[in-house]
Design an enzyme around this catalytic site. Structure first.
Site, short mmCIF file in Angstrom:
data_model
loop_
_atom_site.label_atom_id
_atom_site.label_comp_id
_atom_site.label_asym_id
_atom_site.label_seq_id
_atom_site.Cartn_x
_atom_site.Cartn_y
_atom_site.Cartn_z
CG HIS A 59 -0.41 -0.08 2.53
ND1 HIS A 59 -1.00 -0.77 3.57
CD2 HIS A 59 0.72 0.46 3.06
CE1 HIS A 59 -0.25 -0.63 4.66
NE2 HIS A 59 0.78 0.12 4.38
CG HIS A 76 0.60 4.36 7.74
ND1 HIS A 76 -0.50 3.87 7.07
CD2 HIS A 76 1.62 3.51 7.44
CE1 HIS A 76 -0.16 2.78 6.39
NE2 HIS A 76 1.12 2.54 6.60
CG HIS A 89 8.74 -1.36 3.17
ND1 HIS A 89 7.90 -2.38 3.50
CD2 HIS A 89 8.11 -0.23 3.57
CE1 HIS A 89 6.79 -1.90 4.05
NE2 HIS A 89 6.89 -0.58 4.12
CD GLU A 147 3.25 -1.65 6.37
OE1 GLU A 147 3.04 -0.50 6.76
OE2 GLU A 147 3.42 -1.92 5.17
FE LIG Z 1 2.18 0.96 5.66
#
Ligand SMILES: [Fe+2]
Length: 279
Positions: free
Chosen positions: A12, A59, A193, A240
């Site tokens: 996302h 977030h 990431h 995530e």
């Molecule tokens: Fe995220």
């Protein structure tokens, strides 16, 4: 009976939303990524689900650091788009399905799984970028959405096993809803990431591809990946990926992979996408 027809896994990455919103999808950098989602958009148009349960993380937009629910279920009529610092994304407001969301809360909580009921909430890129990738830029979204937020921003996030068990409980809840509905479940975030520190920019393509393989081949291996292993092998933000395990468990034992796309890099993220049909 409501039926979960498929699970959608997708990154996302916020820069993907910005590329769409700023008309950059045809640039050399972004074109290959958006091309990779074209078959997925066709799948979505052909299958036309009524409801999307979107498992994502906030977030620090809907929830600031004063309160962080481990699992929050959006039960509102609609969910406004959050302003993440440069104005709200120019996408339609997200329409909810409070009756079904409340039913899911009742079923899952009475199954001894403690959820936070969220009656008012804005949604950020964690939810809207996957919608853009799968439905493009419509005037109104063609599905009602039940957002399920998972804390993966402050330690301790839930384990992969806990997320998998939540997925099973959601499946049972949806299947006990007496309305003929086609439901898709999204697991969003990842893949590899890391956005800060000396290892910023870390991407592990082998880890990501093995993860995509094992969603259908060996989900139990994925359930047993620890937080430390995610962080060590695939970067801090790869945690995530536990949200993909909620999605996977809603599909039951047997799934068939009908589409996959993997692309590096997109704003220093390994972008993965998969569509698994429930069999
Ligand atoms: Fe995220």
């Amino acid at each position: 009976m409501a039926r979960i027809i498929a699970g959608i896994g997708t990154s996302h990455t916020p820069a993907i939303g910005a590329a769409v919103d700023n008309g950059k999808t045809e640039t050399d950098y972004w074109k290959p990524l958006f091309k990779g989602y074209e078959p997925a958009k066709k799948w979505m148009a052909d299958n036309a689900p009524d409801v999307a349960i979107i498992v994502y993380n906030d977030h620090a937009n809907a929830f600031d650091f004063s309160i962080i629910p481990t699992f929050g279920v959006g039960c509102a009529d609609e969910f406004p788009i959050a302003d993440e610092g440069w104005g709200a994304r120019p996408v339609p407001i997200v329409k909810g399905y409070p009756e079904l969301a409340s039913h899911i809360c009742q079923s899952v909580i009475l199954d001894e799984f403690d959820l936070t009921i969220v009656n008012e909430m804005q949604v950020d890129h964690g939810l809207t970028v996957p919608m853009t990738l799968l439905w493009d830029s419509p005037k109104a979204w063609p599905v009602r959405v039940i957002p399920i937020s998972v804390n993966v921003v402050q330690y301790p996030p839930p384990t992969g096993h806990r997320c998998f068990e939540l997925g099973k409980a959601i499946r049972k809840a949806v299947q006990s809803w007496d309305e003929d509905l086609k439901v898709v479940v999204f697991g969003t975030g990842g893949m590899s990431h890391q956005i800060q520190g000396p290892r910023a920019g870390l991407i592990n393509q082998k880890f990501d591809k093995d993860f995509l393989d094992d969603l259908s081949r060996d989900p139990q291996r994925l359930v047993n990946i620890s937080h430390v292993e995610y962080m060590r092998e695939a970067g801090a933000e790869a945690v995530e990926l536990v949200m993909w395990l909620v999605m996977r468990a809603t599909l039951g034992d047997k799934v068939e992979e009908v589409y996959r796309f993997y692309h590096v890099p997109a704003s220093s993220t390994g972008v993965g996408h998969i569509i698994l049909e429930s069999r």
